[in-house]
Design an enzyme around this catalytic site. Sequence first.
Site, PDB file in Angstrom:
ATOM      1  N   ARG B 236       0.842  -1.368   0.318  1.00 54.92           N
ATOM      2  CA  ARG B 236       0.124  -0.301  -0.120  1.00 54.92           C
ATOM      3  C   ARG B 236       0.953   1.056  -0.111  1.00 54.92           C
ATOM      4  NH1 ARG B 236      -3.681  -2.800  -1.222  1.00 54.92           N
ATOM      5  NH2 ARG B 236      -5.252  -3.295  -0.078  1.00 54.92           N
ATOM      6  N   GLU B 265      -3.759   7.363  -4.131  1.00 59.09           N
ATOM      7  CA  GLU B 265      -4.247   7.057  -5.011  1.00 59.09           C
ATOM      8  C   GLU B 265      -5.542   7.982  -6.470  1.00 59.09           C
ATOM      9  OE1 GLU B 265      -4.444   3.163  -5.605  1.00 59.09           O
ATOM     10  OE2 GLU B 265      -2.146   3.086  -4.908  1.00 59.09           O
ATOM     11  N   HIS B 283      -1.835   0.865  -9.657  1.00 60.07           N
ATOM     12  CA  HIS B 283      -1.793  -0.536  -8.756  1.00 60.07           C
ATOM     13  C   HIS B 283      -3.082  -1.041 -10.040  1.00 60.07           C
ATOM     14  CE1 HIS B 283      -3.842  -0.804  -4.399  1.00 60.07           C
ATOM     15  NE2 HIS B 283      -4.205  -1.529  -4.959  1.00 60.07           N
TER      16      HIS B 283
END
Lengths: 319, 319
Positions: B236, B265, B283
């Site tokens: 993360r 993000e 991602h």
Amino acid sequence: MSESPLVLVHRPPNLNFMDELLSRNYRILNTHTSSDPLPVFLSRQASSVRAFVNIALLKIDADLLSHLPSLQLIVCTSVGTNHVDLAECKRRGIAVTNAGEAFSEDVADFAVGLLISVLRRIPAADRYVRSGNWAKFGNFQLGIKLSGKRVGILGLGSIGSLIAKRLEPFGCIISYNSTCQKQRIPYLYYLDVLSLAANNDVIVLSCALNDQTRHIVNREVMEALGKNGVIINVGRGGLIDEKEMVKCLVDGVIGGAGLDVFEKEPGVPVELFGLDNVVLSPHAAMVTPGSLDNIAQLALANLKALFADQPLISPVRLD
Amino acid sequence: MSESPLVLVHRPPNLNFMDELLSRNYRILNTHTSSDPLPVFLSRQASSVRAFVNIALLKIDADLLSHLPSLQLIVCTSVGTNHVDLAECKRRGIAVTNAGEAFSEDVADFAVGLLISVLRRIPAADRYVRSGNWAKFGNFQLGIKLSGKRVGILGLGSIGSLIAKRLEPFGCIISYNSTCQKQRIPYLYYLDVLSLAANNDVIVLSCALNDQTRHIVNREVMEALGKNGVIINVGRGGLIDEKEMVKCLVDGVIGGAGLDVFEKEPGVPVELFGLDNVVLSPHAAMVTPGSLDNIAQLALANLKALFADQPLISPVRLD
């Protein structure tokens, strides 16, 4: 004490990594220090050259060799020696050495990197983020799973074997085609490249370029590989019919390609520049400081062996 | 026959891969079909919702949960559950499941791809060729050798273990730090992330984000990793102090980074867009059709288990 042997060196201007090591041991004649055309330079200065270190892929043909009457050894810093007239070397009694396994690890690492990059679209993902499109448009296109893929390796030599070994823990199913079936190798052997392509999701090219392998990956092979199939080439550009490959990539006959080598380097077909399913690299698979150091040490060891009348370390067979 | 249970689904508009499978088995309430704000939508329609499938990373806090009085299960399609208020779930007796190992292989493949891409500069090489600079300027900058590198993995769970297994045949020397030392694991264990960074060339982040791991890679850790050190993050964004990382990359405190995740993000620090020693990805490490299928099957299996009063397949511990 007699004068140390004269060694001819041909290298790109910026690839000076071997200069010091060589000049510590030999008198060096460096082609790029002269503005004369190469044949003129050689005929004037190279008559007593006993060894020729070819850093890069200068074509060495009978004509060029005629300017080197004292030549005993050509040291190639590549694995492939398709740029050297081996028949003429044999006729003249000139030995040839290559890079042996000096950069096999780096090329194998790079081949796996290209494969993951193509399937998982890493350079395309990088472009997508850098262009600000992620923030603008959200989700990125799906990649293709590597685990479980059937990977056929064309040329299971030093590099091909290391590629296979690296891909095993990814859950890839490995098979190969090579000049002959290998003993004690657990991978399935295919008799020809057509059946290799027909039975795999990916083909990796890591074989030598010669009269038998030029354009071995032709239209028919690419059609057998199919619309989801991927080609990884870390061998030589001439292994693929490049013109047909471009068509196959543009038309979706194959799914993608990771290419470190091309037929007319540094020329690359411009049609490839707009495709997201290809990853392009400037013949860089073997170029790390670690490999360059290995190559320099190996070249020196071959020269020392020659002048000490010992067996060469990485001789190339001339038949 | 009683009516089938009502299942709430929250997903990005384009991620419809689970729709058919879910609606074949349950009554579905899809958040993105309404233009109402989410709390309004939920308070109007979700009072009988018994399970909530959260595709993507919607923050689920106590306030949101207050609109779901009948909720028994939250199905997360991610491995990490840092976006869910687990304490409130525990208090309310709501079970939580995650993606388990559904996409561990894909994330591990991607992590290795990012690592090779950073060290061997594959996206930069691709840019170099596409821009025509190879033909113009000749040789490309040297890459960094992967074989033999010391790789420290932070979080040796399902994904971290698969990354380690994949890197072994590259000749990488693996070590790790994890919440506790693992039994029957041959890799060297470091007690903390600082010693992991100080003793490795590369650190790979594949651990959960929680209060203990937020900003676990801070300035001090990056200084310990050093100017040739590389960070790969497939965990993360919040595991790294991103602001400090940007400074460290720009100033050469660390050597490079491969980043699939970011703190805000889809926001990515623009300072990274001009750097050749970083590889950026939206991602996407877990996103392949294979993984999506695994996730869909696992989500359905968890729902079936709930409504059949059977043990859940991939429960998250709530303490």
